[in-house]
Every structure is written in C-alpha cells, then in structure tokens.
Scaffold this motif. Structure first.
Motif, PDB file in Angstrom:
ATOM      1  N   SER A 170       0.862  -1.176   0.000  1.00  0.00           N
ATOM      2  CA  SER A 170       0.000   0.000   0.000  1.00  0.00           C
ATOM      3  C   SER A 170       0.900   1.229   0.000  1.00  0.00           C
ATOM      4  N   PRO A 172       1.341   5.617  -0.459  1.00  0.00           N
ATOM      5  CA  PRO A 172       0.629   6.885  -0.292  1.00  0.00           C
ATOM      6  C   PRO A 172       0.456   7.622  -1.618  1.00  0.00           C
ATOM      7  N   ARG A 197      -8.009   2.468  -4.334  1.00  0.00           N
ATOM      8  CA  ARG A 197      -7.792   3.697  -3.591  1.00  0.00           C
ATOM      9  C   ARG A 197      -8.607   3.678  -2.303  1.00  0.00           C
ATOM     10  N   LYS A 201      -8.737   8.989   4.396  1.00  0.00           N
ATOM     11  CA  LYS A 201      -7.328   9.355   4.430  1.00  0.00           C
ATOM     12  C   LYS A 201      -6.675   8.802   5.686  1.00  0.00           C
ATOM     13  N   TRP A 207      -4.314   6.519   0.081  1.00  0.00           N
ATOM     14  CA  TRP A 207      -3.356   5.458  -0.195  1.00  0.00           C
ATOM     15  C   TRP A 207      -3.859   4.584  -1.337  1.00  0.00           C
ATOM     16  N   ARG A 209      -3.685   0.786  -2.753  1.00  0.00           N
ATOM     17  CA  ARG A 209      -3.355  -0.608  -2.445  1.00  0.00           C
ATOM     18  C   ARG A 209      -3.122  -1.379  -3.743  1.00  0.00           C
TER      19      ARG A 209
END
Length: 344
Positions: A170, A172, A197, A201, A207, A209
């Motif tokens: 994952s 950012p 997504r 947050k 983030w 994945r």
C-alpha cells in the motif's frame, strides 16, 4: 520319383505360404501396435514473445515503422485469439480486440488505464498464457477468469467464484507513480492486478493498495503473494508485508466499463493532450478521488512521430452538467484550466 517330386513341390509351396503369411502378420502388428510409431525423441519449439509497449515507455523510442497499421472496427474474435486491448471506437465506444491486430502502436486511441470509482485497472495485458481476459458481456466490458466460466453457467457453482485477493503493498498518494509501476509489473507477469484507492485518508493522505485477485480461499491468495514476493525479493519491489484480504463488492463485480453510460450520458471532460506519459499520469491522483470515472488513452501521431496521451473524465447527460463539473475541478486543479467539453 514322381511321388518324391510331388512331396518336394508340396513342401516348397507350404514354406512359401508361411513366409508370405508371416510377413503379412508382421505388417498388421506394426499397424496395430502404437509403440512402433511413437518416437521417444521430444522436439522443442521456441515461441517468440511479442513485444509490447510498457506503461512507462519513452515515446521517442517508438519507430514510425511500427505505426503503419490503422485499425478499423473490430471483427468478432476467432477462437484462440488474444483479447488484450481496448480500442476506442464510435460505437459502442469501446471494443475488446486481439492486440495482434492492433499492432505495436496505432493511430486509434487505445485505453491504457481506467479509474472506476476506487479501482484502477491497467488495460494493456500480456499475450501469453494467463487465466483471465477482457470480454464484452452485453453492455459491459469486464474481466473474466477462465476457471470461473463453468461457475457462471451453473448457479449452484457460484460459490467457486474467487472472493479473496492478496494485497502486496500500500503506497501513499505521493508514490502514485510507483504504484503504477508495480501494477504494470504484476499484469505483465500474467496476474490480474489492480489498484484500490482508500476511501478515507490515513496520515492525512489517500493510499493506493496494490492487489492481485481473485481466489477462492485466503490460503490460495496468501500463496500467490508469497510467490510474487520471492520472485522479486532480490530487487526489493515488494516487502514481506502482504496478506489475504476480502475485497469490496465493487471490486468483485469484475466490471471495467459500463457501455450504457456513454449512451445515456454522452458528454465528457477532456484534458489537453500530452506528449509525456509522466506528465499525463501525474494528473490522475490529483483529482480522481473527486470523480467516479476517468481514463487515460494513448495513440500514435504521424506528424510528430510520437505517442500522445489523453485523459477524459466522467460521463454527463448534458453539456451544462459537464461544464459545472469542469469548473468545479478547475477551481482546485490546474490541469483543468485548458480542459474542454466533448461529445462521445
């Protein structure tokens, strides 16, 4: 003397007859016995893997010799063909075609990346053996797993459909380009991989994945994760922090594009064409958390002898609705300052 001669003639006739019968029997046995026609030598055939344009290709490296083919409306795929490309056409706006027909590059727009709500799919898939492909099922383009075909035919076998995925990592918002690299890497390895997504947050950021699907059980998903990790352990592309997950219902729907959308909502927002893929793809994470559908496409431009990249956002019923959304996005993201409204 005559009797002796007669015996000799009879014996000679019998001997000749046995020899003939023996030869015939041997020939018949050789036809019946399959071992006599099976060679123990194994011949090997080398199959050259077709070249493909990677997601991060430098368009200056593409030769114009590879851009001589213009693809017309796709014909029905012959049995055994490779469904490995999404071509943008007039009707029904997208077609799943054999990438061998498409050629290495094309003057027609080819969809490269699709954002459908929280999910992003890389659509240029390998031509070699894999367990999945893009198909057009009625008014939808979706991913189909070969192992699930029988399950779709039998309602009692739906429990065999994959309901697990393995999350490899994952990353950012700031590492979105790296997430795309990993996505492409896994797809080109033959896996059905995608980005998911986060809706909320974490640590002040969205983030992405990197996941591989879909599997019947968590054990199978975990095993594939281990295989991928071990394959890239030396390069360090993935850490050992991978685990089986239960995807959301939208992830499991298999749907890539709803072809009914551009029919009832034919207006879209089009961003300026870019000649740099890095620039084009960098725009995506800045706004996709505020849109439900967008896609990145590429085509070959004969005049510049380079690839061009284009982003389109959303489907809207009217120009007014599209313009309202464009102005809203323009107030927050500089990439929309020169955007325009087009009709599909």
């Amino acid at each position: 003397m005559s009797s002796v001669r007669t015996k000799r003639i009879v014996l000679l006739w019998l001997g000749t007859t046995f020899l003939i019968l023996g030869g015939v029997a041997s020939a018949v046995m050789s036809l019946v016995d399959p071992k006599s026609h099976v060679s123990t030598q194994i011949q090997t055939v080398t199959i050259e893997e077709p070249q493909s344009i990677p997601f991060g290709v430098d368009s200056s490296e593409v030769s114009s010799d590879n851009a001589t083919q213009v693809v017309e409306s796709a014909l029905p795929l012959p049995k055994g063909s490779v469904r490995a490309a999404l071509l943008e056409v007039d009707q029904p706006y997208w077609e799943v075609i054999d990438r061998q027909r498409l050629g290495m590059v094309t003057e027609n727009w080819q969809t490269v990346l699709i954002q459908n709500h929280h999910k992003l799919d890389y659509t240029i898939i390998p031509e070699y053996t894999r367990d999945w492909e893009w198909i057009q099922d009625g008014r939808k383009i979706k991913v189909q797993f070969h192992t699930e075909v029988d399950a779709m035919k039998d309602i009692l076998s739906r429990k065999k459909l994959g309901k697990f995925a393995v999350q490899m990592t994952s990353l950012p918002f700031t590492d979105f380009p790296k997430a795309l690299e990993l996505l492409q890497l896994l797809v080109q390895d033959g896996h059905y991989a995608y980005l998911h997504r986060t809706g909320d947050k974490f640590e002040g950021m969205v983030w992405y994945r990197v996941r591989i699907g879909f599997f019947q059980g968590a054990e199978e998903a975990q095993l594939v994760g281990q295989e991928v990790f071990e394959k890239y352990s030396k390069s360090g592309e993935f850490t050992g922090d991978y685990w089986a997950v239960v995807p959301t219902s939208r992830e499991l729907s298999r749907n890539l594009i709803d072809l009914q959308q551009p029919i009832t909502k034919p207006w879209t927002i089009e961003l300026p064409i870019e000649e740099d893929l890095t620039v084009a793809s960098a725009l995506l994470p800045t706004f996709i958390e505020h849109t439900s559908f967008s896609y990145l496409s590429q085509r070959f431009d004969r005049e510049t002898n380079k690839l061009q990249f284009r982003i389109r956002v959303g489907f809207f019923e009217t120009t007014g609705e599209a313009r309202s959304n464009m102005y809203s996005l323009r107030n927050h993201y500089r990439g929309f300052r020169n955007a325009r409204i087009v009709k599909l």
